[in-house]
Write a protein that holds these residues in place. Structure first.
Motif, short mmCIF file in Angstrom:
data_model
loop_
_atom_site.label_atom_id
_atom_site.label_comp_id
_atom_site.label_asym_id
_atom_site.label_seq_id
_atom_site.Cartn_x
_atom_site.Cartn_y
_atom_site.Cartn_z
N VAL A 7 21.30 2.46 -1.05
CA VAL A 7 22.06 2.92 -2.22
C VAL A 7 23.25 3.73 -1.71
CG1 VAL A 7 22.01 4.25 -4.35
CG2 VAL A 7 19.97 2.98 -3.62
N ASN A 8 24.45 3.28 -2.05
CA ASN A 8 25.68 3.95 -1.60
C ASN A 8 25.68 4.15 -0.09
OD1 ASN A 8 26.50 4.12 -4.31
ND2 ASN A 8 25.45 6.08 -4.58
N GLY A 9 25.18 3.13 0.62
CA GLY A 9 25.20 3.15 2.08
C GLY A 9 24.04 3.89 2.73
N GLU A 10 23.16 4.48 1.95
CA GLU A 10 22.03 5.23 2.50
C GLU A 10 20.75 4.41 2.33
OE1 GLU A 10 19.75 9.56 2.01
OE2 GLU A 10 21.74 9.24 1.12
N THR A 11 20.07 4.14 3.44
CA THR A 11 18.86 3.32 3.40
C THR A 11 17.77 4.00 2.60
OG1 THR A 11 19.36 2.32 5.55
CG2 THR A 11 17.07 2.22 4.79
N ARG A 12 17.21 3.24 1.65
CA ARG A 12 16.10 3.74 0.84
C ARG A 12 14.80 3.01 1.14
NH1 ARG A 12 17.79 8.62 -0.61
NH2 ARG A 12 19.61 8.61 -2.03
N GLN A 13 14.89 1.69 1.35
CA GLN A 13 13.68 0.91 1.62
C GLN A 13 13.86 0.14 2.93
OE1 GLN A 13 13.61 -0.97 -2.57
NE2 GLN A 13 11.43 -0.74 -2.10
N ASP A 14 12.81 0.13 3.73
CA ASP A 14 12.82 -0.59 5.01
C ASP A 14 11.37 -1.00 5.28
OD1 ASP A 14 13.32 -1.67 7.45
OD2 ASP A 14 13.97 0.19 8.41
N ARG A 17 0.82 -1.20 0.00
CA ARG A 17 0.00 0.00 0.00
C ARG A 17 0.86 1.26 0.00
NH1 ARG A 17 -5.32 0.45 1.12
NH2 ARG A 17 -5.30 -1.74 1.77
N ASP A 18 1.94 1.27 0.80
CA ASP A 18 2.77 2.47 0.87
C ASP A 18 3.48 2.75 -0.45
OD1 ASP A 18 4.58 0.37 1.05
OD2 ASP A 18 5.53 1.06 2.91
N HIS A 19 3.82 1.69 -1.20
CA HIS A 19 4.47 1.89 -2.51
C HIS A 19 3.47 2.45 -3.52
CE1 HIS A 19 6.90 1.38 -6.03
NE2 HIS A 19 6.16 0.41 -6.52
N ALA A 20 2.24 1.93 -3.51
CA ALA A 20 1.22 2.47 -4.41
C ALA A 20 0.98 3.94 -4.13
CB ALA A 20 -0.07 1.67 -4.27
N GLU A 58 14.29 -2.06 -6.58
CA GLU A 58 13.11 -2.59 -5.90
C GLU A 58 13.48 -3.90 -5.20
OE1 GLU A 58 9.47 -3.04 -8.06
OE2 GLU A 58 9.79 -1.27 -9.29
N VAL A 59 13.58 -3.90 -3.89
CA VAL A 59 13.81 -5.14 -3.16
C VAL A 59 12.48 -5.90 -3.07
CG1 VAL A 59 13.48 -3.99 -0.90
CG2 VAL A 59 14.65 -6.21 -1.04
N GLY A 87 10.34 -24.26 -11.21
CA GLY A 87 11.42 -23.37 -11.61
C GLY A 87 10.99 -21.97 -11.97
N ASP A 88 9.69 -21.74 -12.16
CA ASP A 88 9.19 -20.38 -12.41
C ASP A 88 9.39 -19.52 -11.16
OD1 ASP A 88 8.44 -21.06 -14.96
OD2 ASP A 88 6.29 -21.11 -14.54
N VAL A 89 9.51 -18.22 -11.36
CA VAL A 89 9.73 -17.27 -10.28
C VAL A 89 8.60 -16.25 -10.25
CG1 VAL A 89 11.26 -15.44 -9.42
CG2 VAL A 89 12.24 -17.55 -10.34
N ILE A 90 8.14 -15.93 -9.05
CA ILE A 90 7.17 -14.84 -8.87
C ILE A 90 7.83 -13.76 -8.01
CG2 ILE A 90 4.91 -14.16 -7.97
CD1 ILE A 90 4.08 -17.12 -8.18
N ASN A 91 7.96 -12.55 -8.56
CA ASN A 91 8.39 -11.39 -7.79
C ASN A 91 7.14 -10.74 -7.18
OD1 ASN A 91 11.07 -11.76 -8.47
ND2 ASN A 91 11.05 -10.26 -10.12
N THR A 92 7.10 -10.62 -5.87
CA THR A 92 5.84 -10.33 -5.19
C THR A 92 5.60 -8.86 -4.87
OG1 THR A 92 6.86 -10.81 -3.04
CG2 THR A 92 5.77 -12.64 -4.18
N GLY A 93 6.44 -7.96 -5.37
CA GLY A 93 6.20 -6.54 -5.14
C GLY A 93 7.20 -5.94 -4.17
N THR A 94 7.22 -4.61 -4.13
CA THR A 94 8.22 -3.90 -3.33
C THR A 94 7.57 -2.88 -2.41
OG1 THR A 94 10.40 -2.82 -3.53
CG2 THR A 94 8.62 -1.93 -4.90
N PRO A 95 8.15 -2.65 -1.22
CA PRO A 95 7.63 -1.60 -0.33
C PRO A 95 8.06 -0.21 -0.79
CG PRO A 95 9.53 -2.66 0.68
CD PRO A 95 9.25 -3.41 -0.60
N ALA A 96 7.62 0.80 -0.07
CA ALA A 96 7.94 2.19 -0.40
C ALA A 96 9.45 2.43 -0.31
CB ALA A 96 7.21 3.13 0.54
#
Length: 283
Positions: free
Chosen positions: A206-213, A83-86, A126-127, A239-248
């Motif tokens: 990114v370069n040591g600075e937290t972006r996503q938590d 929700r926070d990413h949307a 996007e983690v 063997g298929d992969v599902i990427n389940t989305g990323t937080p803000a």
């Protein structure tokens, strides 16, 4: 258990890391960690061999760790699943999963270099929690059936080029399928070791600075829902992969935050699944 593949690109050999941190070779059990291995009960065979003490110790110190699954048949991605990413991107919170596909050839190792595409000005990070399918999933009846189809979990960096994705086409594929745009791993961690997939912390810097938590408990559509939902519209194969989305915390949602440039270093982790580190360079 933690399954992994070690070696140069195209020359990876399969291995397993036991609970005590030792690594064992799987070359006597399987040629690779792939769909046929998963479909044929390969994980159970590895577990039995570990218990029997019949696997040789593997000395992989200094060797590259490749993606933990050989090239998937498909990579299915879920967008706007936090929700926070949307909200940060100005998108409506979806009533049904937003689904798109990513070229399986984008999958690389967790610590491999990532190429910034030629002409890119908006390469983003996007983690994500990745789900690896272990048995054929089609028209699954319920959540329990969905969970039984999961071979394990891994970290995914769903790298995206936002201009290509959102400004060049009505489809997202152009911004999602650039080469090297899906670092995966370092391990495929079996469900018994992960436990509840909806209680995992996700972190990216990114370069040591937290972006996503964030935390997977904040998914709009949780893991069993997604596996069951997707099985109603496509066959999910071992063997298929599902990427389940990323937080803000992506650059797209942080006005004034620079997108990735050559020389940047991205680090990310998910509880119990290890960590990744990628240097970004120009293609």
């Amino acid at each position: 258990m933690k399954l992994l593949r070690v070696g140069a690109p195209g020359e990876e050999v399969p291995a397993v890391r036991s609970d005590d941190g030792r690594t064992f070779a799987l070359s006597g059990l399987t040629r690779d960690i792939d769909g046929p291995f998963l479909a044929s009960g390969g994980i159970d065979r590895v577990r039995e061999a570990l218990a029997d003490g019949t696997l040789p110790v593997f000395d992989g110190d200094g060797l590259r760790v490749g993606p933990p699954i050989a090239r998937p048949g498909k990579v299915v991605c879920v967008g706007l699943n936090y929700r926070d990413h949307a909200e940060e991107t100005g998108a409506a919170v979806p009533e049904r999963p937003v689904v798109f596909m990513k070229d399986p050839s984008t999958v690389v190792g967790a610590h491999d270099q990532v190429l910034i595409p030629r002409g890119s000005v908006k390469t983003d990070w996007e983690v994500e929690l990745a789900v690896v399918i272990g048995r054929t999933a089609r028209y699954l009846a319920d959540r329990a059936a969905a969970m039984e189809c999961i071979a394990g979990y891994a970290i995914s960096n769903d790298v995206s080029e936002r201009e290509f994705q959102l400004e060049y086409s009505a489809q997202w594929d152009l911004g999602k399928s650039c080469e090297t745009f899906n670092p995966l791993g370092p391990w495929l961690v079996t469900p018994d070791e992960v436990g509840d997939p909806q209680s995992l912390g996700l972190w990216l810097a990114v370069n040591g600075e937290t972006r996503q938590d964030g935390n997977t408990k904040n998914m709009i559509f949780d893991v069993p829902y997604l596996v069951r939902y997707l099985s109603q519209y496509m066959v999910l194969s071992p063997g298929d992969v599902i990427n389940t989305g990323t937080p803000a915390g992506v650059a797209l949602g942080l006005p004034g935050t620079p997108y990735l440039r050559a020389g940047d270093v991205v680090e990310l982790s998910i509880d119990g699944l290890g960590a990744q580190r990628q240097a970004f360079i120009d293609a």
